[in-house]
Design a protein around this motif. Structure first.
Motif, PDB file in Angstrom:
ATOM      1  N   SER A   1      16.911   4.246  33.277  1.00 29.16           N
ATOM      2  CA  SER A   1      16.791   5.512  32.561  1.00 29.16           C
ATOM      3  C   SER A   1      15.428   5.675  31.892  1.00 29.16           C
ATOM      4  CB  SER A   1      17.914   5.644  31.521  1.00 29.16           C
ATOM      5  OG  SER A   1      17.909   4.530  30.669  1.00 29.16           O
ATOM      6  N   HIS A   2      14.535   4.731  32.124  1.00 29.94           N
ATOM      7  CA  HIS A   2      13.258   4.747  31.424  1.00 29.94           C
ATOM      8  C   HIS A   2      12.132   4.317  32.368  1.00 29.94           C
ATOM      9  CE1 HIS A   2      12.236   5.329  27.175  1.00 29.94           C
ATOM     10  NE2 HIS A   2      11.207   4.536  27.378  1.00 29.94           N
ATOM     11  N   SER A  19      10.871   0.427  33.184  1.00 27.35           N
ATOM     12  CA  SER A  19      11.582  -0.387  32.194  1.00 27.35           C
ATOM     13  C   SER A  19      13.007  -0.638  32.637  1.00 27.35           C
ATOM     14  CB  SER A  19      11.610   0.301  30.823  1.00 27.35           C
ATOM     15  OG  SER A  19      10.318   0.387  30.286  1.00 27.35           O
ATOM     16  N   ASN A  20      13.712   0.438  32.942  1.00 30.42           N
ATOM     17  CA  ASN A  20      15.101   0.335  33.419  1.00 30.42           C
ATOM     18  C   ASN A  20      15.454   1.656  34.102  1.00 30.42           C
ATOM     19  OD1 ASN A  20      15.849   2.113  31.201  1.00 30.42           O
ATOM     20  ND2 ASN A  20      15.573   0.300  29.890  1.00 30.42           N
TER      21      ASN A  20
END
Ligand SMILES: *[C@@H]1O[C@H](CO)[C@@H](O)[C@H](O)[C@H]1NC(C)=O
Length: 205
Positions: free
Chosen positions: A50-51, A47-48
């Protein structure tokens, strides 16, 4: 003499039994990863920075090659931020993580997560291991395929390159197989999968 051998055998049996109880806790698996009676489904995702979810050895201090044995890997989620995941990476697993979405060779689109592995936060890996790569089971020609059911959320396939000895890491999820080549021989992840590798970009193999 007979008594002595008997006592030794009893002691070792006793220790084996203790070891089995103390060393092998039976923990529930996430339903996302394991359907009773079915193949294990491994779903990585990006997702990004941190995810994300990536594939790594299931057990501590395992080479990437050894982890390709049946049931040798698990999907690990980033920084413990995904509440329902059973396997959570240590915070800071990747130094300078980078996420990039690109069109790719034939404009089919791919997304990738890349960076330097922080080996202090990677108990699953062995620092001297030259590493290797994992691929989704949908890759067409793939002798090094992991097991059935591995895939990347939202994309047709993935290739993940993990090289502890030079700290390079990349997970690329793509729709066109041409965008997901795998390193061979002594190639580094960065030789085949261009991306932002931070401080380990120039690492030797
Ligand atoms: C990262 O992605 C997750 C899941 O899509 C989202 O909940 C979160 O807000 C995103 N964080 C950033 C910084 O974009």
């Amino acid at each position: 003499m007979i008594n002595y051998v008997y006592i030794l055998a009893s002691l070792s049996l006793f220790h084996t039994a203790l070891g089995a109880v103390a060393g092998a806790p039976v923990l529930p698996e996430s339903t996302e990863l394991y359907n009773r009676g079915a193949v294990i489904e491994e779903v990585v995702s990006i997702s990004n920075v941190s995810h994300y979810r990536i594939e790594l050895p299931k057990s501590d201090r395992t080479t990437i090659t050894a982890s390709k044995a049946p049931d040798g890997t698990r999907v690990w989620s980033s920084d413990g931020s995904m509440a329902n995941d059973r396997y959570k990476l240590a915070k800071g697993f990747l130094d300078t993580p980078s996420v990039s979405k690109q069109g790719g060779l034939n404009n089919a689109g791919f997304v990738q997560l890349s960076g330097c592995i922080n080996l202090d936060k990677a108990p699953q890996l062995i620092p001297s291991d030259k590493g290797g790569f994992y691929r989704s089971s949908s890759a067409s020609v793939d002798p090094n395929m992991n097991f059935q059911g591995s895939r990347c959320e939202g994309y047709k396939q993935f290739v993940e390159c993990v090289q502890p000895s030079n700290k390079q890491f990349i997970l690329r999820c793509c729709n066109d197989e041409e965008d997901c080549p795998a390193p061979s021989g002594s190639q580094k992840c960065s030789d085949v999968l261009k991306g932002s590798y931070g401080a380990c970009a120039e690492a030797r193999t």
